[in-house]
Design a protein around this motif. Structure first.
Motif, PDB file in Angstrom:
ATOM      1  N   VAL A 118     -22.205  39.483   7.679  1.00  0.00           N
ATOM      2  CA  VAL A 118     -21.426  38.565   8.590  1.00  0.00           C
ATOM      3  C   VAL A 118     -20.750  39.101   9.731  1.00  0.00           C
ATOM      4  CG1 VAL A 118     -19.432  36.984   8.823  1.00  0.00           C
ATOM      5  CG2 VAL A 118     -21.076  36.604   6.847  1.00  0.00           C
ATOM      6  N   TYR A 119     -20.302  40.545   9.581  1.00  0.00           N
ATOM      7  CA  TYR A 119     -19.691  41.259  10.479  1.00  0.00           C
ATOM      8  C   TYR A 119     -20.733  41.600  11.486  1.00  0.00           C
ATOM      9  CZ  TYR A 119     -17.637  45.060  13.076  1.00  0.00           C
ATOM     10  OH  TYR A 119     -17.048  46.073  13.870  1.00  0.00           O
ATOM     11  N   CYS A 120     -21.881  41.999  11.179  1.00  0.00           N
ATOM     12  CA  CYS A 120     -22.835  42.468  11.954  1.00  0.00           C
ATOM     13  C   CYS A 120     -23.417  41.272  12.855  1.00  0.00           C
ATOM     14  CB  CYS A 120     -24.188  43.148  11.498  1.00  0.00           C
ATOM     15  SG  CYS A 120     -23.740  44.524  10.731  1.00  0.00           S
ATOM     16  N   LEU A 121     -23.415  40.229  12.162  1.00  0.00           N
ATOM     17  CA  LEU A 121     -24.141  38.844  12.892  1.00  0.00           C
ATOM     18  C   LEU A 121     -22.967  38.277  13.519  1.00  0.00           C
ATOM     19  CD1 LEU A 121     -25.891  37.477   9.595  1.00  0.00           C
ATOM     20  CD2 LEU A 121     -26.942  38.126  11.524  1.00  0.00           C
ATOM     21  N   ARG A 122     -21.699  38.334  13.323  1.00  0.00           N
ATOM     22  CA  ARG A 122     -20.826  37.975  14.443  1.00  0.00           C
ATOM     23  C   ARG A 122     -20.641  38.962  15.783  1.00  0.00           C
ATOM     24  NH1 ARG A 122     -14.701  36.230  12.193  1.00  0.00           N
ATOM     25  NH2 ARG A 122     -14.694  36.237  14.537  1.00  0.00           N
ATOM     26  N   LYS A 123     -20.889  40.172  15.480  1.00  0.00           N
ATOM     27  CA  LYS A 123     -20.629  41.135  16.471  1.00  0.00           C
ATOM     28  C   LYS A 123     -21.753  41.018  17.479  1.00  0.00           C
ATOM     29  CE  LYS A 123     -17.896  44.400  16.842  1.00  0.00           C
ATOM     30  NZ  LYS A 123     -16.954  44.602  17.915  1.00  0.00           N
ATOM     31  N   THR A 124     -23.057  40.677  17.064  1.00  0.00           N
ATOM     32  CA  THR A 124     -24.175  40.377  17.965  1.00  0.00           C
ATOM     33  C   THR A 124     -24.469  39.035  18.335  1.00  0.00           C
ATOM     34  OG1 THR A 124     -25.667  40.342  15.754  1.00  0.00           O
ATOM     35  CG2 THR A 124     -25.375  42.507  17.012  1.00  0.00           C
ATOM     36  N   GLY A 125     -23.438  38.164  18.049  1.00  0.00           N
ATOM     37  CA  GLY A 125     -23.541  36.588  18.544  1.00  0.00           C
ATOM     38  C   GLY A 125     -24.406  35.683  17.835  1.00  0.00           C
ATOM     39  N   CYS A 126     -24.954  36.271  16.610  1.00  0.00           N
ATOM     40  CA  CYS A 126     -25.925  35.254  15.704  1.00  0.00           C
ATOM     41  C   CYS A 126     -25.061  34.204  14.910  1.00  0.00           C
ATOM     42  CB  CYS A 126     -26.326  36.347  14.970  1.00  0.00           C
ATOM     43  SG  CYS A 126     -27.648  37.469  15.711  1.00  0.00           S
ATOM     44  N   LEU A 127     -23.678  34.599  14.552  1.00  0.00           N
ATOM     45  CA  LEU A 127     -22.739  33.658  13.954  1.00  0.00           C
ATOM     46  C   LEU A 127     -21.573  33.455  14.551  1.00  0.00           C
ATOM     47  CD1 LEU A 127     -22.972  34.942  10.150  1.00  0.00           C
ATOM     48  CD2 LEU A 127     -24.142  32.693  11.003  1.00  0.00           C
ATOM     49  N   ALA A 128     -20.945  32.366  14.526  1.00  0.00           N
ATOM     50  CA  ALA A 128     -19.645  32.049  14.928  1.00  0.00           C
ATOM     51  C   ALA A 128     -18.829  31.369  13.909  1.00  0.00           C
ATOM     52  CB  ALA A 128     -19.698  31.091  16.043  1.00  0.00           C
ATOM     53  N   PRO A 129     -17.481  31.547  13.762  1.00  0.00           N
ATOM     54  CA  PRO A 129     -16.765  30.795  12.959  1.00  0.00           C
ATOM     55  C   PRO A 129     -16.366  29.595  13.336  1.00  0.00           C
ATOM     56  CG  PRO A 129     -15.389  32.466  14.136  1.00  0.00           C
ATOM     57  CD  PRO A 129     -16.928  32.726  14.486  1.00  0.00           C
ATOM     58  N   VAL A 130     -16.504  28.743  12.727  1.00  0.00           N
ATOM     59  CA  VAL A 130     -16.312  27.199  12.804  1.00  0.00           C
ATOM     60  C   VAL A 130     -15.112  26.766  12.214  1.00  0.00           C
ATOM     61  CG1 VAL A 130     -18.687  26.952  13.613  1.00  0.00           C
ATOM     62  CG2 VAL A 130     -18.292  26.571  11.438  1.00  0.00           C
ATOM     63  N   GLY A 131     -14.473  27.170  11.323  1.00  0.00           N
ATOM     64  CA  GLY A 131     -13.464  26.520  10.516  1.00  0.00           C
ATOM     65  C   GLY A 131     -13.207  27.236   9.496  1.00  0.00           C
ATOM     66  N   LYS A 132     -12.330  26.471   8.256  1.00  0.00           N
ATOM     67  CA  LYS A 132     -11.942  27.255   7.263  1.00  0.00           C
ATOM     68  C   LYS A 132     -12.301  25.927   6.016  1.00  0.00           C
ATOM     69  CE  LYS A 132      -8.867  30.080   6.882  1.00  0.00           C
ATOM     70  NZ  LYS A 132      -7.579  30.832   6.874  1.00  0.00           N
ATOM     71  N   ARG A 133     -12.483  26.480   4.848  1.00  0.00           N
ATOM     72  CA  ARG A 133     -12.277  25.543   3.549  1.00  0.00           C
ATOM     73  C   ARG A 133     -11.421  26.393   2.702  1.00  0.00           C
ATOM     74  NH1 ARG A 133     -17.467  26.059   1.665  1.00  0.00           N
ATOM     75  NH2 ARG A 133     -18.294  24.233   3.127  1.00  0.00           N
ATOM     76  N   PRO A 190     -21.586  24.481   7.428  1.00  0.00           N
ATOM     77  CA  PRO A 190     -21.202  25.853   7.656  1.00  0.00           C
ATOM     78  C   PRO A 190     -21.217  26.325   6.211  1.00  0.00           C
ATOM     79  CG  PRO A 190     -19.572  24.177   7.765  1.00  0.00           C
ATOM     80  CD  PRO A 190     -20.531  23.626   7.621  1.00  0.00           C
ATOM     81  N   PHE A 191     -21.347  27.776   6.217  1.00  0.00           N
ATOM     82  CA  PHE A 191     -21.224  28.297   4.976  1.00  0.00           C
ATOM     83  C   PHE A 191     -20.237  29.700   4.912  1.00  0.00           C
ATOM     84  CE2 PHE A 191     -24.577  30.364   7.511  1.00  0.00           C
ATOM     85  CZ  PHE A 191     -24.076  31.786   7.588  1.00  0.00           C
ATOM     86  N   SER A 192     -19.749  29.952   3.918  1.00  0.00           N
ATOM     87  CA  SER A 192     -18.766  31.032   3.604  1.00  0.00           C
ATOM     88  C   SER A 192     -19.587  32.504   3.155  1.00  0.00           C
ATOM     89  CB  SER A 192     -17.789  31.073   2.408  1.00  0.00           C
ATOM     90  OG  SER A 192     -18.279  30.615   1.278  1.00  0.00           O
ATOM     91  N   VAL A 193     -18.712  33.436   3.208  1.00  0.00           N
ATOM     92  CA  VAL A 193     -19.295  34.688   2.950  1.00  0.00           C
ATOM     93  C   VAL A 193     -19.842  34.836   1.571  1.00  0.00           C
ATOM     94  CG1 VAL A 193     -18.793  36.986   2.314  1.00  0.00           C
ATOM     95  CG2 VAL A 193     -17.736  36.212   4.571  1.00  0.00           C
TER      96      VAL A 193
END
Length: 230
Positions: free
Chosen positions: A203-218, A182-185
């Motif tokens: 990232v916002y656009c990719l999340r809104k269109t289902g291309c990215l999903a949050p998978v955790g935190k660092r 996974p990667f951060s902003v």
């Protein structure tokens, strides 16, 4: 090619030049559709050229997309020359090349206003990398934010490259293939050479269109991964 003067009286030079460059034989211009004037009609396809501010055209696009395929054409300056005019308009007083260079990723500065449109199968957006002149004139009243200078018009010099986005999946191409998940902003910003604020919009656009999903935190940073298409 059919033409109409209706709707062109306030057309800016960049918009007008792009419309001429984009036109093909048989195109119709400034055609009334669904209560709006459409820049170019090419068969069943409605083509709108927007040089900035997607918010201003959002309602128009949503209405047209109900019954028509629509393509939004958006220019991004990869090279710009600043022309400052003398007060009397008698020729430029200076012409210099701006150090700023745009890239296809800059579309997210505007796409963040309507990211969900790419989920509509009737919608596509064509990005044009262009070289342009930005003509400025001194106006101490209107230009107080820019040390007195206001942008009077933008002029097309040439189109350098083009790229079409027709679905959310096309946006995943903006994520560098070598970026480990996974990667951060901030890691996306580094990988793409983009400012952090632009990477946040991506990232916002990719999340809104289902291309990215949050998978955790660092630490405090949210981590993201690509979603595989079905």
């Amino acid at each position: 090619m059919g033409t109409s003067k209706i709707g062109t009286l306030n057309e800016k030079p960049l918009h007008e030049a792009l419309k001429r460059w984009y036109a093909q034989p048989g195109d119709l211009f400034e055609v009334p559709v669904e209560g709006f004037f459409v820049d170019i009609v090419r068969g069943d396809l409605l083509i709108e050229i927007q040089t900035r501010n997607f918010s201003a055209i959002k309602r128009k696009l949503e209405k047209l997309l109900t019954n028509h395929p629509v393509r939004l054409v958006y220019p991004i300056p990869c090279a710009k020359w600043i022309v400052k005019l003398a007060d009397n308009g008698d020729g430029p007083i200076i012409r210099r090349k701006s150090p700023k260079r745009g890239a296809f990723e800059d579309v997210f500065r505007e796409l963040v206003r309507l990211p969900g449109l790419l989920e509509n199968p009737n919608f596509s957006i064509e990005l044009l990398l262009i070289e342009e002149e930005e003509v400025r004139r001194y106006d101490g009243v209107r230009g107080w934010r820019r040390r007195g200078w206001v942008t009077e018009e933008r002029r097309l010099l040439q189109v350098v490259d083009r790229r079409t986005l027709s679905s959310p999946a096309d946006m995943q191409a903006f994520i560098p293939a070598g970026l480990a998940e996974p990667f951060s902003v901030s890691e996306l910003a580094t990988a793409t050479g983009s400012p952090a604020r632009l990477a946040q919009k991506m990232v916002y656009c990719l999340r809104k269109t289902g291309c990215l999903a949050p998978v955790g935190k660092r630490g405090n940073a949210i981590l993201y991964a690509r979603r595989q298409s079905d």
